[in-house]
Design a protein around this motif. Structure first.
Motif, PDB file in Angstrom:
ATOM      1  N   LEU A  56       2.855  14.240 -57.436  1.00 19.07           N
ATOM      2  CA  LEU A  56       1.555  13.800 -56.926  1.00 19.07           C
ATOM      3  C   LEU A  56       1.401  12.295 -57.104  1.00 19.07           C
ATOM      4  O   LEU A  56       0.917  11.600 -56.213  1.00 19.07           O
ATOM      5  CB  LEU A  56       0.415  14.518 -57.640  1.00 19.07           C
ATOM      6  CG  LEU A  56       0.353  16.036 -57.523  1.00 19.07           C
ATOM      7  CD1 LEU A  56      -0.942  16.562 -58.137  1.00 19.07           C
ATOM      8  CD2 LEU A  56       0.451  16.504 -56.085  1.00 19.07           C
ATOM      9  N   LEU A  59       3.458  10.626 -54.506  1.00 16.56           N
ATOM     10  CA  LEU A  59       2.866  10.768 -53.178  1.00 16.56           C
ATOM     11  C   LEU A  59       1.798   9.695 -52.989  1.00 16.56           C
ATOM     12  O   LEU A  59       1.599   9.160 -51.904  1.00 16.56           O
ATOM     13  CB  LEU A  59       2.244  12.154 -52.998  1.00 16.56           C
ATOM     14  CG  LEU A  59       3.193  13.302 -52.646  1.00 16.56           C
ATOM     15  CD1 LEU A  59       2.478  14.633 -52.677  1.00 16.56           C
ATOM     16  CD2 LEU A  59       3.837  13.085 -51.287  1.00 16.56           C
ATOM     17  N   SER A  65       0.016   8.611 -49.320  1.00 16.07           N
ATOM     18  CA  SER A  65      -1.311   9.166 -49.602  1.00 16.07           C
ATOM     19  C   SER A  65      -2.250   8.063 -50.084  1.00 16.07           C
ATOM     20  O   SER A  65      -1.817   7.090 -50.683  1.00 16.07           O
ATOM     21  CB  SER A  65      -1.217  10.266 -50.663  1.00 16.07           C
ATOM     22  OG  SER A  65      -0.732  11.451 -50.106  1.00 16.07           O
ATOM     23  N   PHE A  69      -5.797   9.758 -54.280  1.00 16.67           N
ATOM     24  CA  PHE A  69      -5.257  11.096 -54.067  1.00 16.67           C
ATOM     25  C   PHE A  69      -5.150  11.918 -55.342  1.00 16.67           C
ATOM     26  O   PHE A  69      -5.607  13.055 -55.398  1.00 16.67           O
ATOM     27  CB  PHE A  69      -3.890  10.985 -53.384  1.00 16.67           C
ATOM     28  CG  PHE A  69      -3.165  12.298 -53.259  1.00 16.67           C
ATOM     29  CD1 PHE A  69      -2.008  12.541 -53.988  1.00 16.67           C
ATOM     30  CD2 PHE A  69      -3.650  13.295 -52.441  1.00 16.67           C
ATOM     31  CE1 PHE A  69      -1.335  13.755 -53.885  1.00 16.67           C
ATOM     32  CE2 PHE A  69      -2.990  14.521 -52.332  1.00 16.67           C
ATOM     33  CZ  PHE A  69      -1.835  14.741 -53.058  1.00 16.67           C
ATOM     34  N   GLU A  72      -8.447  12.903 -56.556  1.00 13.98           N
ATOM     35  CA  GLU A  72      -9.029  13.913 -55.675  1.00 13.98           C
ATOM     36  C   GLU A  72      -8.489  15.306 -55.996  1.00 13.98           C
ATOM     37  O   GLU A  72      -9.252  16.278 -56.122  1.00 13.98           O
ATOM     38  CB  GLU A  72      -8.702  13.548 -54.218  1.00 13.98           C
ATOM     39  CG  GLU A  72      -9.375  14.452 -53.197  1.00 13.98           C
ATOM     40  CD  GLU A  72      -8.771  14.305 -51.800  1.00 13.98           C
ATOM     41  OE1 GLU A  72      -8.113  13.270 -51.551  1.00 13.98           O
ATOM     42  OE2 GLU A  72      -8.959  15.225 -50.988  1.00 13.98           O
ATOM     43  N   VAL A  73      -7.178  15.411 -56.153  1.00 12.33           N
ATOM     44  CA  VAL A  73      -6.564  16.704 -56.453  1.00 12.33           C
ATOM     45  C   VAL A  73      -6.984  17.196 -57.841  1.00 12.33           C
ATOM     46  O   VAL A  73      -7.278  18.383 -58.033  1.00 12.33           O
ATOM     47  CB  VAL A  73      -5.024  16.622 -56.356  1.00 12.33           C
ATOM     48  CG1 VAL A  73      -4.392  17.948 -56.770  1.00 12.33           C
ATOM     49  CG2 VAL A  73      -4.591  16.270 -54.952  1.00 12.33           C
TER      50      VAL A  73
ATOM     51  N   VAL B 101      -6.769  23.509 -53.589  1.00 12.08           N
ATOM     52  CA  VAL B 101      -5.852  22.617 -54.299  1.00 12.08           C
ATOM     53  C   VAL B 101      -4.476  22.678 -53.636  1.00 12.08           C
ATOM     54  O   VAL B 101      -3.871  21.644 -53.333  1.00 12.08           O
ATOM     55  CB  VAL B 101      -5.733  22.996 -55.793  1.00 12.08           C
ATOM     56  CG1 VAL B 101      -4.791  22.046 -56.512  1.00 12.08           C
ATOM     57  CG2 VAL B 101      -7.099  22.996 -56.458  1.00 12.08           C
ATOM     58  N   ARG B 104      -4.469  20.890 -50.228  1.00 13.93           N
ATOM     59  CA  ARG B 104      -4.487  19.425 -50.302  1.00 13.93           C
ATOM     60  C   ARG B 104      -3.121  18.865 -50.678  1.00 13.93           C
ATOM     61  O   ARG B 104      -2.675  17.859 -50.149  1.00 13.93           O
ATOM     62  CB  ARG B 104      -5.566  19.005 -51.321  1.00 13.93           C
ATOM     63  CG  ARG B 104      -5.860  17.521 -51.317  1.00 13.93           C
ATOM     64  CD  ARG B 104      -6.516  17.077 -50.022  1.00 13.93           C
ATOM     65  NE  ARG B 104      -6.598  15.620 -49.973  1.00 13.93           N
ATOM     66  CZ  ARG B 104      -5.644  14.843 -49.459  1.00 13.93           C
ATOM     67  NH1 ARG B 104      -4.552  15.392 -48.960  1.00 13.93           N
ATOM     68  NH2 ARG B 104      -5.779  13.535 -49.453  1.00 13.93           N
ATOM     69  N   ALA B 108      -0.505  16.659 -48.275  1.00 12.73           N
ATOM     70  CA  ALA B 108       0.018  15.346 -48.649  1.00 12.73           C
ATOM     71  C   ALA B 108       1.544  15.330 -48.632  1.00 12.73           C
ATOM     72  O   ALA B 108       2.169  14.357 -48.198  1.00 12.73           O
ATOM     73  CB  ALA B 108      -0.501  14.947 -50.028  1.00 12.73           C
ATOM     74  N   LYS B 112       3.815  12.941 -46.013  1.00 15.24           N
ATOM     75  CA  LYS B 112       4.821  11.984 -46.497  1.00 15.24           C
ATOM     76  C   LYS B 112       5.920  11.786 -45.453  1.00 15.24           C
ATOM     77  O   LYS B 112       6.496  10.706 -45.337  1.00 15.24           O
ATOM     78  CB  LYS B 112       5.406  12.518 -47.805  1.00 15.24           C
ATOM     79  CG  LYS B 112       6.582  11.739 -48.347  1.00 15.24           C
ATOM     80  CD  LYS B 112       7.031  12.316 -49.675  1.00 15.24           C
ATOM     81  CE  LYS B 112       8.484  11.941 -49.947  1.00 15.24           C
ATOM     82  NZ  LYS B 112       8.973  12.534 -51.182  1.00 15.24           N
TER      83      LYS B 112
END
Lengths: 174, 236
Positions: A56, A59, A65, A69, A72-73, B101, B104, B108, B112
């Motif tokens: 994450l 990303l 992203s 991000f 947010e997650v 979750v 999302r 993402a 990518k």
């Protein structure tokens, strides 16, 4: 437990050194960033988060992203887990427990904790399985307590992480 | 085969077989030794000698020589991201998962590679978006969802496509009679339990493959590259 270091001493500002204000902010930002890095390092070394959380982060950094991000997650996860844990508690509070529904909820939480990289929560969910399969209310209550405990730990760390990020952003652009 | 002093009899036996011209009855023999010095001692008895610890590249080049097979260059692994990008950039992908979750994060991960990702939270919503004609190039479908699971949703999608293709076939046969491209949306299951039973159910319900949840780049690469091979003749 991490203790923040006091910021380095700076000479008091006066009319001759009006340019020192931006650099004070820069130093504050640097100190905050050090705190954030130490927090993140701690979350990894204690196994609270795993490589998926790292995914994450990457990303956000170079995966295209947006910069908010990860926050947010993390927020989505916190809200989701809060709801699921409350729902499981309510199910276990019934005179006759619907273990299939408990299964479904734990499965949901296992999935979302897995997606965000909250490893200890995920493991606590995996540990839960044997108790709803055995239809043991006592066992489920114990397992839920563990899930809740692990979730509270990671939630607090995520919230501190997001606070630090906001404070760093408030110091101004890099 | 690892060399130890007790195996010296085996080594002698093999040597005898070679001398007697009976080596063709033996499978290819590869000796593993722990030091470079041992490599020279047994070269004539064995087809090849490799030094431990084994490296994948060593095994690859060894097998290549012995069996005369071509093993793809290792650097292909480093091109996974650009390969995925070349397949997914600009494509409309639908992700279906009942958990916000997961949605999302999956979104993402696909963005990518340059994909345009749309998310829905139920099989029912997915079906309403996938009635032909639609603009999606692929769908990632969560397997375990309440109300309607991924298998049932995929079955219904294939039913819709079957009907749409029948209509198209009738229309084209009454017209110029030229061939048309059939509706077949590549559907990949997203599952946390990657086991055989899940795979079989995926195939039975009309899915084209599966990936683990959360995404793993290598799995994604394998699943998506299989789609390209499998659907070379169908709708793109």
């Amino acid at each position: 437990e991490f203790r923040p270091r006091p910021p380095p001493r700076v000479a008091p500002a006066d009319s001759r050194t009006s340019g020192s204000e931006p650099s004070r902010l820069a130093m504050a930002a640097a100190a905050l960033r050090a705190q954030l890095n130490a927090l993140l390092a701690n979350m990894f070394t204690t196994g609270m988060v795993d490589e998926q959380f790292q995914q994450l982060q990457s990303l956000q950094e170079d995966g295209g992203s947006a910069s908010g991000f990860v926050a947010e997650v993390a927020t989505l996860f916190i809200d989701d887990a809060d709801r699921i844990i409350a729902d499981i508690a309510a199910l276990l509070d019934q005179p006759v427990v619907d273990f299939d529904k408990v299964d479904a909820h734990v499965h949901q939480l296992k999935g979302s904790s897995s997606s965000v990289g909250a490893q200890k929560v995920k493991l606590a969910c995996m540990h839960f399985r044997q108790f709803y399969e055995a239809k043991s209310k006592e066992g489920c209550l114990m397992a839920l307590a563990l899930v809740r405990s692990e979730f509270c730990d990671v939630r607090n760390k995520f919230q501190t992480m997001m606070q630090l990020e906001q404070q760093i952003a408030a110091c101004g652009p890099k | 085969m690892a060399q130890q002093s007790q195996d010296i009899q085996l080594s002698n036996r093999l040597h005898t077989l070679r001398m007697n011209g009976q080596a063709h009855e033996l499978p290819k023999l590869i000796l593993l030794v722990t030091s470079e010095a041992d490599k020279d001692k047994y070269g004539s008895t064995f087809n090849t000698v490799m030094c431990k610890p084994l490296r994948a590249s060593t095994i690859a080049s060894c097998l290549q020589q012995l069996l005369k097979v071509d093993i793809p260059a290792r650097k292909e692994n480093q091109n996974r991201p650009s390969f995925l990008r070349s397949l997914l950039v600009g494509k409309n992908i639908l992700v279906v998962d009942d958990n916000k979750v997961n949605l999302r994060v999956a979104q993402a991960a696909l963005k990518k590679y340059g994909a345009k990702v749309h998310c829905v939270e139920s099989g029912k919503d997915a079906i309403s978006l996938l009635q032909p004609p639609h603009c999606f190039h692929a769908c990632f479908m969560d397997v375990q969802m309440p109300e309607m699971d991924g298998f049932e949703a995929t079955r219904q999608i294939r039913e819709m496509e079957k009907k749409a293709n029948e209509i198209k076939r009738e229309q084209s046969s009454s017209g110029e009679g030229s061939t048309f491209v059939e509706w077949h949306l590549p559907v990949l299951a997203m599952t946390a339990d990657v086991i055989q039973a899940t795979y079989e159910e995926c195939m039975k319900s009309g899915m084209d493959g599966y990936v683990s949840k959360p995404f793993d780049e290598q799995q994604l690469y394998q699943a998506v590259s299989r789609l390209v091979v499998g659907t070379a003749d169908s709708a793109s």
